[in-house]
Design an enzyme around this catalytic site. Structure first.
Site, PDB file in Angstrom:
ATOM      1  N   HIS A  88       0.803  -1.224   0.000  1.00  0.00           N
ATOM      2  CA  HIS A  88       0.000   0.000   0.000  1.00  0.00           C
ATOM      3  C   HIS A  88       0.837   1.276   0.000  1.00  0.00           C
ATOM      4  O   HIS A  88       0.599   2.196  -0.773  1.00  0.00           O
ATOM      5  CB  HIS A  88      -0.936   0.009   1.211  1.00  0.00           C
ATOM      6  CG  HIS A  88      -1.621   1.326   1.383  1.00  0.00           C
ATOM      7  ND1 HIS A  88      -2.685   1.695   0.596  1.00  0.00           N
ATOM      8  CD2 HIS A  88      -1.340   2.378   2.174  1.00  0.00           C
ATOM      9  CE1 HIS A  88      -3.045   2.908   0.932  1.00  0.00           C
ATOM     10  NE2 HIS A  88      -2.245   3.353   1.888  1.00  0.00           N
TER      11      HIS A  88
ATOM     12  N   GLU B  21      -4.719 -11.553 -14.924  1.00  0.00           N
ATOM     13  CA  GLU B  21      -3.587 -11.520 -13.994  1.00  0.00           C
ATOM     14  C   GLU B  21      -3.245 -12.907 -13.467  1.00  0.00           C
ATOM     15  O   GLU B  21      -2.357 -13.061 -12.641  1.00  0.00           O
ATOM     16  CB  GLU B  21      -3.841 -10.536 -12.846  1.00  0.00           C
ATOM     17  CG  GLU B  21      -5.129 -10.766 -12.092  1.00  0.00           C
ATOM     18  CD  GLU B  21      -5.351  -9.750 -10.975  1.00  0.00           C
ATOM     19  OE1 GLU B  21      -4.411  -9.074 -10.542  1.00  0.00           O
ATOM     20  OE2 GLU B  21      -6.508  -9.649 -10.522  1.00  0.00           O
TER      21      GLU B  21
ATOM     22  N   ASP C 150       0.477  -9.224 -10.708  1.00  0.00           N
ATOM     23  CA  ASP C 150       0.153 -10.595 -10.331  1.00  0.00           C
ATOM     24  C   ASP C 150       0.494 -11.588 -11.441  1.00  0.00           C
ATOM     25  O   ASP C 150       0.912 -12.708 -11.161  1.00  0.00           O
ATOM     26  CB  ASP C 150      -1.329 -10.711  -9.942  1.00  0.00           C
ATOM     27  CG  ASP C 150      -1.555 -10.277  -8.507  1.00  0.00           C
ATOM     28  OD1 ASP C 150      -0.730 -10.642  -7.651  1.00  0.00           O
ATOM     29  OD2 ASP C 150      -2.533  -9.556  -8.241  1.00  0.00           O
TER      30      ASP C 150
ATOM     31  N   CYS D 217      -2.766  -2.578 -16.623  1.00  0.00           N
ATOM     32  CA  CYS D 217      -2.894  -1.708 -15.448  1.00  0.00           C
ATOM     33  C   CYS D 217      -1.903  -2.090 -14.349  1.00  0.00           C
ATOM     34  O   CYS D 217      -1.924  -1.528 -13.267  1.00  0.00           O
ATOM     35  CB  CYS D 217      -4.322  -1.719 -14.912  1.00  0.00           C
ATOM     36  SG  CYS D 217      -4.860  -3.354 -14.383  1.00  0.00           S
TER      37      CYS D 217
HETATM   38  C1  PEP Z   1      -1.879  -6.337 -10.855  1.00  0.00           C
HETATM   39  O1  PEP Z   1      -1.932  -7.424 -10.289  1.00  0.00           O
HETATM   40  O2  PEP Z   1      -1.118  -6.099 -11.806  1.00  0.00           O
HETATM   41  C2  PEP Z   1      -2.711  -5.218 -10.414  1.00  0.00           C
HETATM   42  C3  PEP Z   1      -2.752  -4.088 -11.094  1.00  0.00           C
HETATM   43  O3  PEP Z   1      -3.448  -5.377  -9.293  1.00  0.00           O
HETATM   44  P1  PEP Z   1      -2.886  -5.250  -7.798  1.00  0.00           P
HETATM   45  O4  PEP Z   1      -1.520  -4.643  -7.907  1.00  0.00           O
HETATM   46  O5  PEP Z   1      -3.856  -4.396  -7.091  1.00  0.00           O
HETATM   47  O6  PEP Z   1      -2.878  -6.667  -7.357  1.00  0.00           O
HETATM   48 MG    MG Z   2      -3.539  -7.958  -8.964  1.00  0.00          MG
END
Ligand code: PEP
Ligand code: MG
Length: 543
Positions: A193, A434, A458, A505
């Site tokens: 975070h 992911e 991920d 993303c």
């Molecule tokens: C990801 O897994 O790439 C992602 C954008 O989600 P998070 O980082 O929130 O797991």
């Molecule tokens: Mg993720």
């Protein structure tokens, strides 16, 4: 001193900063006096009441500021703390002790601890999570009594480098705008975070530096290099000069990128690539727009859930989602349904202790099992969809049956809203790619949805079997690996076949070396922390 002069960790958010140290040490306040002289109880109780009044006023001010900035859920945390500070039982406990000649600061800390222990022992996770709140409030009152600055982060009045073991969402949310120059934390990974927050705030961060704050830590200043991943404690003038020179170079680079900020990103051969922002909070929408965001490619809704002790209601969620959607007008806003589990716990939901939480009950898996969690969110999203171009995205999908089940629940929510006569909008639906399974099954998933967004954070971790938070596996934590690029390619090909768009993303979307490769594979949207947008637009325009 020498061994702690250089703190090596993970470069979690680029940039350099030099500034005074602010050590955030929740839970380490000691009373200055244990007892008070006979005959002084009334006067001490009066001081106690005055201290409470000051703390309540500070909490109310913070709540107002957050509310004015559109952060209703965060404001709620401070309202609840103010209420707790005025709790009658708490006051009675203090009064009894002060009449027994204990100092009010010792009394409030003791009563606070007692309450915290009671809360912590409760089976209900909502209540257990309140232990930290009551402790926090008791500390603020004790600090006020001792004339110390314990609200700490909330009253940070000098721009400082914040050092802590870890920083929770409620910690970073308290820091007044502009007062955190950088973060240095003992724990954490690039995708924890605090790292995500630092990137979206545009400040440097070094995480995972190890147990620096154990024992006394009396440094006055720190220089932080969030790109290289190290910090220098009490830097000598030469080191400071080096950091300042780097700061200047970076400021020049930023200035040179200004002209790209507001362009519509296109490759040199005219292909349109949308450059969007990842947001963790509705209040970041305006900043993202001013950095040139052409939409939101990932709104992580879990922070709205984690920043508080209770689950947000459907209406609270609706307000939040509607605020981001409205802020972006016709521009697309992709909102991800709740993705907790793994590294993200959720107060208010009974999560099992798992041996492999990243392979566990998280994301869509949890939501499908807990309709009382999932349905209010979907209803809130559909309602917010009436205010702009909202898109719903489901995380952690590994099987076609999951997206079908999620869409079925979404249909039920739509029917319910319709029969209630509630206003709602048309929203498109996407899958976050992911898990390797989602990439491999992309051809089967594509006809089910309107878009894909690749979560490289991920996808890398699961493809390479390398924990995204494990510092020792850094060489296996890049999307620039043939196995990952192959999966991205498969996803894009399946999307092309079905006529849907693909975005990225995960962190890879903002990495200059990867952007050309992603575009080449067929990605048409890149979503990243807002400060990375101008540079990404420049890279796109040079492809
Ligand atoms: C990801 O897994 O790439 C992602 C954008 O989600 P998070 O980082 O929130 O797991
Ligand atoms: Mg993720």
């Amino acid at each position: 001193m020498a061994e702690r002069a250089r703190l090596a960790g993970i470069g979690a958010s680029e940039g350099v900063a030099v500034g005074p140290v602010f050590v955030h040490r929740p839970g380490e306040l000691k009373p200055e006096r244990e007892t008070i002289p006979e005959g002084s109880a009334d006067a001490e109780l009066e001081r106690f009441r005055e201290a409470v009044a000051v703390v309540v006023e500070q909490l109310a001010e913070t709540a107002d500021e957050l509310r004015n900035a559109g952060s209703e859920s965060e404001a709620g945390i401070f309202d609840a703390h103010a209420e707790m500070a005025e709790d009658e039982d708490l006051h009675e406990g203090v009064e009894e002790r002060v009449r027994g000649l204990q100092s009010p600061e010792a009394a409030i800390l003791e009563v606070g601890e007692e309450y915290a222990a009671l809360f912590a022992a409760m089976d209900d996770e909502y209540m257990a999570a309140r232990a930290d709140d009551v402790r926090d409030v008791a500390h603020q009152i004790a600090a006020q009594l001792m004339g110390r600055d314990a609200t700490g982060l909330a009253s940070l009045g000098t721009p400082s480098v914040v050092l802590a073991t870890s920083l929770a969402p409620s910690d970073t949310a308290r820091i007044p705008k502009g007062m955190a120059l950088a973060f240095v934390t003992a724990e954490g990974s690039k995708t924890s975070h605090v790292s995500i927050m630092a990137r979206s705030m545009g400040i440097p961060a070094v995480v995972g530096v190890g147990a620096i704050l154990e024992g006394s830590f009396d440094a006055k200043s720190v220089a932080v290099d969030g790109g290289e991943g190290f910090a220098v404690v009490d830097p000598d003038p030469e080191t400071v000069a080096g950091f300042e020179a780097k700061m200047e170079v970076m400021a020049e680079e930023r200035a040179a990128l200004e002209k790209y900020r507001d362009i519509e990103a296109r490759t040199s051969d005219g292909r349109r690539i949308e450059v969007a922002a990842n947001l963790g909070s509705a209040k970041d929408a305006e900043d993202a727009i001013s950095m040139g965001a052409e939409g939101v490619g990932l709104f992580r809704t879990e922070f709205l859930f984690m920043e508080r002790d209770q689950l947000p209601t459907e209406d609270e969620q609706y307000e939040n989602y509607a605020a981001v959607t409205r802020a972006f007008g016709e521009r697309p806003v992709v909102i991800r349904t709740l993705d907790v589990g793994g590294d993200k716990d959720l107060p208010g939901v009974d999560q099992p202790v798992e041996e492999n939480p990243f392979l566990g009950w998280r994301g869509i898996r949890m939501c499908l099992d807990v309709p009382e969690l999932f349905k209010p969110q979907l209803r809130a999203l559909l309602r917010a969809g009436a205010h702009g171009n909202l898109k719903i995205m489901f995380p952690m999908v590994a099987d076609v049956s999951e997206i079908r089940a999620a869409k079925k629940i979404l249909d039920e929510c739509r029917d319910e809203l319709q029969s209630e006569g509630a206003e709602f909008g048309t929203v498109s639906v996407g899958v976050m790619v992911e898990t390797p399974a989602a990439a491999i099954l992309a051809e089967a998933l594509a006809p089910e949805v309107d878009f894909f967004s690749i979560g490289t954070n991920d996808l890398v971790q699961y493809t390479l079997a390398a924990d995204r938070g494990n510092e020792k596996l850094r060489h296996l934590q890049s999307a620039d690996h043939p196995a990952v690029l192959k999966l991205i390619g498969m996803t894009c090909e399946a999307a092309r076949g079905a006529g849907i768009w693909v975005g990225v993303c995960g962190e890879a979307a903002g990495e200059p070396v990867l952007i050309p490769k992603l575009i080449e594979l067929g990605v048409t949207e890149l979503s990243m922390s807002a400060p990375s947008i101008p540079r990404a637009k420049k890279v796109v325009s040079e492809v």
